[in-house]
Design a protein around this motif. Structure first.
Motif: not given
Length: 405
Positions: A368-375
């Motif tokens: 599993n992983f966790k990530a985020s993107v601010y667009v």
């Protein structure tokens, strides 16, 4: 935003008032004053007022301005070994259907529904707004399981079972069909070999009268939480996800159903937009429980335990629901959040908190992983194709920078 909505609005309002004062008073003094020098001064002030009005109105009416952001990405962070673009349609043939109660006033969930589904009782958790009761002809004791499904068509070299992706809309005007806005995702996912389900929860949305969901029979839950405004609604949204998955499980086991042995419920992904971005996290937690922790004697969970592997939040909220007054803790699931820099609905990337409270334990047998993107230049609403360019109410929305939406 062009200038920080509230501050910009106050500043423009003051500027517009002062410009009007200069313009109107200047004209009056030019007309009625006798001295030539005074007339010249007031002519000058009139021109300033007129220019001020034009500039304020121009600033208010334009779509926005160009804002360039230079981002330097080290070469070692570029993705490698990508064999195809995951955002384009795949090679699977697919089709579409709707399911529903069979007696909904919306024909696609009523007389034209391909599969008839039962209603569920959420009266322990919520009470619908009086407007939504009248508009949808439902109450909290008999809420429908409605939705739209895009799914692959079996071919000689393309057979199931197929993994499932649930698409869930957030809060919007209840009179608008928010679930329709994710067709672009449903068709893309189906073409790549997924069963995509967009759930109808419009009857849980805010009414045009601004009346919203209230507490059900578990109103005593409020003693645990001080900021529990949206808690019951979010719990209801989450439970409807799980009840939808329960229906898919039944269809998968029925020999005469078109989905017989076609649904892989050990591989489930949840996508939630806005308030639903928080609801999917709640659903993943509820999926592992036997009862509602806040009210163990009143709400039990049965026959869930689906294989929810991934959560994808778009502009998700945070802490509308806090079990026993604590932030929600998630474990052993892949979680990804995306948020628009130009989001005019949420003032910050609130979903980051959900990522912070995600734990990976040694009990998990999968990666599993966790990530985020601010667009950059992405707003809140346009991830749903039917919500429109503006995140705020008419008037206030004109302070948003929507030049490249």
């Amino acid at each position: 935003m062009i200038g920080g909505s509230a501050v910009a609005g106050l500043g423009l309002g003051i500027a517009l008032i002062l410009s009007h004062v200069l313009f109107i008073s200047g004209i009056m003094m030019v007309i009625f004053h006798q001295q030539k020098r005074i007339k010249i001064v007031y002519c000058f002030l009139t021109v300033i007022g007129c220019v001020g009005i034009i500039l304020v109105l121009w600033y208010y009416l334009i779509d926005g301005v160009d804002q360039k952001i230079d981002v330097i990405i080290p070469s070692e962070r570029y993705p490698r070994n990508l064999t195809h673009d995951p955002s384009v349609n795949g090679n699977y043939s697919f089709t579409f259907l709707t399911y529903g109660s069979g007696f909904d006033h919306r024909s696609e969930y009523g007389t034209k529904a391909s599969i008839i589904t039962p209603t569920i009782d959420l009266s322990s958790i919520i009470t619908l707004s009086s407007f939504n009761r009248r508009a949808f002809k439902y109450n909290e004791s008999a809420l429908p399981l409605n939705g739209r499904i895009w799914h692959p068509i079996n071919a000689s070299n393309q057979t199931g079972p197929y993994p499932v992706v649930i698409l869930l809309h957030g809060n919007h005007a209840s009179t608008e069909s928010s679930e329709l806005g994710y067709e672009y995702l449903g068709t893309m996912l189906a073409s790549q070999g997924f069963i995509a389900v967009s759930i109808d929860e419009n009857f849980l949305n805010v009414a045009p009268t601004f009346s919203s969901i209230g507490y059900g029979k578990i109103s005593t839950i409020r003693k645990y939480v001080l900021n529990f405004r949206n808690g019951p609604e979010l719990m209801a949204r989450a439970i409807m996800i799980l009840e939808t998955l329960k229906q898919l499980r039944l269809w998968n086991a029925e020999p005469n159903n078109r989905f017989y042995n076609q649904i892989d419920l050990s591989n489930v992904g949840l996508m939630g937009h806005s308030r639903a971005g928080e609801a999917i996290v709640i659903a993943q937690v509820f999926n592992k429980l036997k009862f509602l922790t806040d009210y163990p004697g009143g709400v039990s969970f049965t026959d869930y335990e689906f294989g929810i592997k991934a959560l994808f939040s778009i502009g998700g909220t945070d802490d509308g629901y806090m079990p026993l007054g604590h932030s929600l803790i998630s474990e052993d699931v892949t979680m990804f959040g995306i948020h628009g820099i130009y989001d005019g609905d949420l003032s910050s990337f609130f979903f980051q908190a959900k990522l912070r409270y995600l734990r990976f334990t040694s009990n998990s047998s999968q990666y599993n992983f966790k990530a985020s993107v601010y667009v950059h230049q992405a707003n809140h609403g346009q991830f749903n194709r039917d919500w429109g360019r503006f995140d705020l109410i008419p008037g206030a929305s004109r302070f948003m920078n929507v030049r490249h939406y």
